[in-house]
Design an enzyme around this catalytic site. Structure first.
Site, short mmCIF file in Angstrom:
data_model
loop_
_atom_site.label_atom_id
_atom_site.label_comp_id
_atom_site.label_asym_id
_atom_site.label_seq_id
_atom_site.Cartn_x
_atom_site.Cartn_y
_atom_site.Cartn_z
N GLU A 7 5.87 -2.62 -6.46
CA GLU A 7 6.13 -3.34 -5.21
C GLU A 7 6.52 -4.80 -5.43
O GLU A 7 7.39 -5.32 -4.73
CB GLU A 7 4.88 -3.35 -4.30
CG GLU A 7 4.45 -1.97 -3.84
CD GLU A 7 3.36 -1.43 -4.74
OE1 GLU A 7 3.42 -1.71 -5.96
OE2 GLU A 7 2.48 -0.75 -4.26
N ASP A 80 1.35 1.22 -5.47
CA ASP A 80 -0.11 1.20 -5.33
C ASP A 80 -0.70 2.59 -5.07
O ASP A 80 -0.05 3.44 -4.45
CB ASP A 80 -0.52 0.26 -4.20
CG ASP A 80 -0.30 -1.20 -4.57
OD1 ASP A 80 -0.20 -1.49 -5.76
OD2 ASP A 80 -0.26 -2.05 -3.65
N ASP A 82 -2.46 4.27 -2.97
CA ASP A 82 -3.01 4.61 -1.65
C ASP A 82 -1.88 5.17 -0.79
O ASP A 82 -0.76 5.39 -1.27
CB ASP A 82 -3.66 3.39 -0.99
CG ASP A 82 -2.68 2.23 -0.77
OD1 ASP A 82 -1.48 2.38 -1.12
OD2 ASP A 82 -3.11 1.18 -0.26
N GLU A 84 -0.07 3.82 1.63
CA GLU A 84 1.09 2.95 1.74
C GLU A 84 1.90 2.94 0.45
O GLU A 84 3.13 2.92 0.47
CB GLU A 84 0.66 1.52 2.10
CG GLU A 84 0.12 1.37 3.51
CD GLU A 84 1.13 1.76 4.58
OE1 GLU A 84 2.28 1.28 4.53
OE2 GLU A 84 0.77 2.55 5.47
N TYR A 293 -7.86 -2.36 -7.86
CA TYR A 293 -7.14 -2.28 -6.59
C TYR A 293 -8.05 -2.63 -5.43
O TYR A 293 -9.19 -2.18 -5.35
CB TYR A 293 -6.56 -0.89 -6.40
CG TYR A 293 -5.57 -0.81 -5.27
CD1 TYR A 293 -4.49 -1.68 -5.21
CD2 TYR A 293 -5.72 0.13 -4.27
CE1 TYR A 293 -3.57 -1.62 -4.18
CE2 TYR A 293 -4.80 0.20 -3.22
CZ TYR A 293 -3.73 -0.68 -3.19
OH TYR A 293 -2.84 -0.62 -2.16
N ARG A 295 -7.63 -2.27 -2.02
CA ARG A 295 -7.66 -1.50 -0.77
C ARG A 295 -8.40 -0.20 -1.04
O ARG A 295 -7.82 0.76 -1.54
CB ARG A 295 -6.25 -1.25 -0.24
CG ARG A 295 -5.57 -2.52 0.23
CD ARG A 295 -4.22 -2.25 0.89
NE ARG A 295 -3.64 -3.49 1.41
CZ ARG A 295 -2.82 -4.26 0.73
NH1 ARG A 295 -2.47 -3.94 -0.50
NH2 ARG A 295 -2.34 -5.36 1.27
N HIS A 340 -11.05 5.76 -4.22
CA HIS A 340 -10.73 4.81 -5.27
C HIS A 340 -12.03 4.16 -5.74
O HIS A 340 -13.07 4.26 -5.10
CB HIS A 340 -9.80 3.70 -4.76
CG HIS A 340 -8.49 4.20 -4.27
ND1 HIS A 340 -7.71 5.07 -4.99
CD2 HIS A 340 -7.81 3.95 -3.11
CE1 HIS A 340 -6.61 5.34 -4.31
NE2 HIS A 340 -6.64 4.68 -3.17
#
Length: 855
Positions: A7, A80, A82, A84, A293, A295, A340
């Protein structure tokens, strides 16, 4: 060649160091496309088909990715770990497929930390894209779009001045508004407390009255001053001895490592960070490889991380601080998202990272994670009961002693609204002792309403109810602030009138869709999709089947009917009962009219039923609504020269003055900085006389004019402007001062002239160049002398750190087009000679289009 897509450029730079020369890492700069902000982007009649549109500012980056993808043997999507991140990878794949640039081999890899070990292990374990997560993303995005683009137009049509509604934002706003209502309806109750200041062996302590005249005393038992004074007299007259000493061992376990939600809460309590600021700093720490991470709903740490934490504890403390077995945690959050790891340092041997806010947040994460594996704290809670000779009156003192601090030696969790936890120390006492009584007090108290939400407590409440996702709380709360539905005072959320009006509308006409249970239930369904247990179109169909007819039904209602319903719904707030029992709706201007809520072109307002005879009005839910009553046009007096009335009025853009009628009328906005704070006839005459000619410039002979413009008071001379400090200076400044002010403005703002920085932040941690915060034409920006980066709206100038500024400059530099070699010196103006003949077959050079510069 293997192409890796992530990203951000910071993440790309870190990962590329860990991979071999066969890998090329490029950044997508977040999402590359989204649903266009227009009707029809989601088609419910066609299986909820979505029309995606590439972001306009991502064209250059998409071309770079596509060009590299055409040359690559393998595409590795490493965004990432997740929902998103999965969505970004899917979007990249779909765009490359449409451009016919998708390599034959496509893999998805995820890692929870950007370390060499984590990245290399992930590269060895590729997988396919997770279709369930992609479906969950599509369902959530379509749902938010359908709610926003269906409900917001209803608001605009039926509630002028309202800005927007959203699936999660409106429910979060309802929480803030309901708390406001609780506070308003709260009736304080008087109560008294009686306490004695005692002393034993030279150590003071306080004991409170718990039994009086043989009756147990609760918090609200003594409600009158007379009873309090009588109880105080009895305590003063009695001789109290210790009847019982009770000691109870207490153990406190450490809290789990951070999740997204608990990190936001604790950073708000201890560091004063907003949720958006916390997530921005955490993102940068993650991309730098400092933390895992950020989130996540998980509270468990990886086995190797637990071992590393235990080694760090053993090195830092003695053996008593290390429990026999590693601690295991389980999430208590409703609807825990993808599994996670908790947020933790990537290296427990590294107790400091960065500087400023980065260092402070890292320190919080490090200590919380390390403390989670430390021994429990052991405390001793002591309760001492003292009884007088009659046995009718009793006092009690409580306190606690830390026997072994355990994890408290490193970390103690903060509280939103802490109460006295009886943590005071007590002297050693035994039964039969008679401590000395020094003083007896009787204090009056009143019960307090529930506290307004802080950012930490609101995030906690949203998570408890299962509303939204912790990863979206930061943006959700920011929307409420940006829409002016709420304001923040002393770190607490206050509901604005506009927020209360929107909430009343939604509760009255869309009650189901802002209910906590329904919203949480919808989150459950979305999680079922991500787990592969539900079909995303079926979930959307069930929602749309009820939601669409409801919006159509409300849209058909007359605005006057809606206003009447809101008038009744908001009556407790708009027209609360008066202390004297008089009619709360009585018009304060005419006396016999009735006040009610009305809807106008520019929003809601309170008006008298005797209009137009009575012109009493008061804004509600729009700018200026809390500034007091607007009783209609007010005649300030007559102009001393023309004799015409000068009238003060209120318009769409605030209060103004007017003299005359129709096209010939002179008008002027009323400045907010009037010296006396109020509009008087003298000031009105001055304002209507503008612009004011200060005089002729001594060098040019052209006039210097003082006036008020869109951006405030100013000087104008020969097409050049100079800023004035306030409205009063327009009428006070003389020729000499005006000439100096214009010269200063010219030197400060001329082309190529050096400008003073707002702040020098320090040297770039990687390039050593000095970073300065500057004020530009389009807002604040940071520069290192080579690259300028605009300051995002989410970053406050006074909170900007050196590391944040460096990150912004690095990101801007990475996004800029590659610099080409030096161009030849510019040619002189072409002579009228005929151009030289070109060699045969030579092509005409392409004309290069000018590129836009970013301040």
């Amino acid at each position: 060649m293997q192409l890796v897509i992530v990203e951000s450029p910071a993440k790309a730079k870190t990962i590329e160091k860990y991979l071999g020369g066969d890998f090329h890492v490029l950044a997508s700069y977040g999402h590359i496309r989204d649903l266009p902000a227009k009707d029809g982007s989601v088609d419910p009649d066609n299986g909820f088909a979505m029309s995606w549109e590439n972001y306009g500012d991502k064209g250059k980056q998409l071309k770079a990715i596509a060009d590299e993808a055409k040359k690559a043997d393998r595409l590795i999507l490493a965004t990432d770990p997740d929902r998103e991140g999965e969505a970004i990878s899917w979007h990249v794949q779909e765009v490359l497929r449409a451009k016919k640039a998708l390599p034959q081999k496509v893999d998805r890899v995820t890692f929870n930390a950007i370390t060499k070990q984590a990245v290399t292990e992930a590269m060895a374990q590729p997988r396919a894209l997770d279709e369930d997560l992609i479906d969950a993303y599509r369902a959530r995005r379509a749902l938010d779009y359908l709610v926003g683009f269906t409900l917001s137009p209803v608001l605009w049509r039926k509630l002028p001045g309202a800005k927007s509604a959203g699936r999660v934002q409106s429910v979060a706003l309802r929480l803030v508004v309901e708390r406001e209502r609780e506070i308003e309806s709260f009736v304080p109750q008087e109560y008294w407390s009686v306490a004695a200041e005692m002393e034993q062996d030279g150590q003071a302590f306080t004991a409170r009255l718990v039994r009086w005249k043989g009756e147990k005393i609760e918090r609200l038992t003594i409600g009158r001053e007379g009873d309090a004074m009588a109880a105080k007299a009895d305590v003063e007259a009695g001789r109290f001895t210790i009847d019982k000493v009770e000691t109870k061992p207490v153990s406190r376990n450490p809290p789990a490592p951070f999740t997204t939600s608990t990190l936001q809460q604790e950073a708000a309590r201890k560091l004063g960070f907003s949720a958006s600021h916390t997530m921005r700093i955490a993102q940068q720490l993650y991309e730098d490889g400092a933390i895992t991470y950020m989130r996540t709903d998980g509270v468990q740490m990886d086995g190797s991380a637990i071992s590393a934490a235990r080694r760090a504890i053993a090195e830092r403390y003695d053996g008593g601080y290390l429990p026999e077995k590693p601690r295991q945690y389980q999430t208590k959050a409703k609807n825990a998202q993808e599994a996670h790891e908790a947020i933790r340092p990537t290296e427990f041997g590294r107790d400091k990272v960065g500087s400023g806010d980065h260092a402070r947040l890292y320190d919080l994460i490090f200590k919380r994670a390390l403390a989670s594996q430390m021994a429990s704290a052991r405390l001793e809670r002591t309760t001492v009961d003292l009884v007088d000779g009659t046995g009718q009156h009793a006092l009690r003192a409580t306190g606690q002693v830390v026997i072994f601090p355990g994890f408290l030696a490193l970390y103690e969790e903060g509280r939103d609204d802490s109460e006295d936890d009886d943590s005071k120390l007590l002297p050693r006492m035994s039964e039969g002792d008679a401590p000395a009584k020094k003083k007896v007090t009787a204090e009056q108290h009143f019960t307090q309403p529930p506290p307004r939400y802080s950012e930490a407590s609101l995030v906690k409440k949203l998570e408890e109810l299962g509303i939204g996702r912790p990863s979206t709380y930061a943006s959700t709360l920011q929307v409420l602030k940006d829409r002016d539905y709420v304001r923040i005072e002393k770190n607490r959320f206050f509901a604005e009138e506009s927020g209360r009006l929107v909430t009343a509308f939604l509760e009255r006409f869309f009650e189901r869709y802002v209910s906590y249970d329904f919203t949480a239930g919808l989150e459950d369904e979305l999680d079922e999709i991500s787990g592969g247990r539900a079909q995303w179109q079926a979930v959307l169909e069930a929602f749309w089947r009820d939601f669409k007819p409801k919006t159509a039904e409300v849209m058909e209602q007359k605005p006057s009917d809606i206003t009447a319903a809101l008038d009744k719904f908001l009556e407790p707030m708009l027209f609360p009962p008066k202390a004297d029992g008089s009619n709360p709706r009585a018009c304060p201007l005419c006396g016999d009219g009735q006040l009610s809520l009305r809807g106008g072109r520019f929003g809601a307002f309170i008006a008298c039923s005797n209009y137009p005879e009575c012109k009493y009005t008061r804004k509600f839910g729009q700018p200026g609504g809390k500034e007091g009553e607007d009783t209609g046009p007010e005649v300030l007096g007559q102009h001393p020269e023309t004799g015409q009335d000068i009238v003060k009025k209120s318009g769409r853009f605030g209060p103004y003055i007017e003299m005359g009628e129709g096209k010939e009328a002179k008008r002027g906005s009323i400045p907010k900085d009037l010296p006396d704070g109020e509009m008087t006839l003298d000031w009105a005459v001055k304002l209507l006389s503008l612009p004011r000619e200060v005089g002729l410039h001594p060098e040019t002979g052209l006039p210097i004019v003082a006036n008020i413009g869109r951006f405030g008071p100013y000087l104008l001379h020969d097409g050049k402007y100079g800023k004035l400090s306030g409205t009063a200076e327009i009428f006070e400044i003389g020729m000499n001062s005006a000439v100096v002010r214009l010269a200063e403005a010219a030197n400060r703002g001329g082309r190529g002239a050096a400008r003073e920085p707002l702040k020098v932040l320090g040297k770039h941690p990687r390039t050593e160049a000095e970073i300065r915060l500057m004020e530009g034409r389009y807002g604040a920006y940071v520069t290192d002398g080579t690259t300028n980066a605009t300051l995002p709206k989410t970053v406050a100038q006074d909170q900007l750190t050196l590391e944040e500024a460096a990150q912004l400059i690095d990101a801007r530099a990475a996004a800029a087009p590659a610099k080409k070699g030096k161009t030849a010196p510019a040619k002189k103006a072409a002579s009228k000679k005929a151009p030289a003949k070109k060699p045969a077959g030579a092509k005409k050079p392409a004309t290069k289009k000018p590129t836009a510069s970013v301040d």
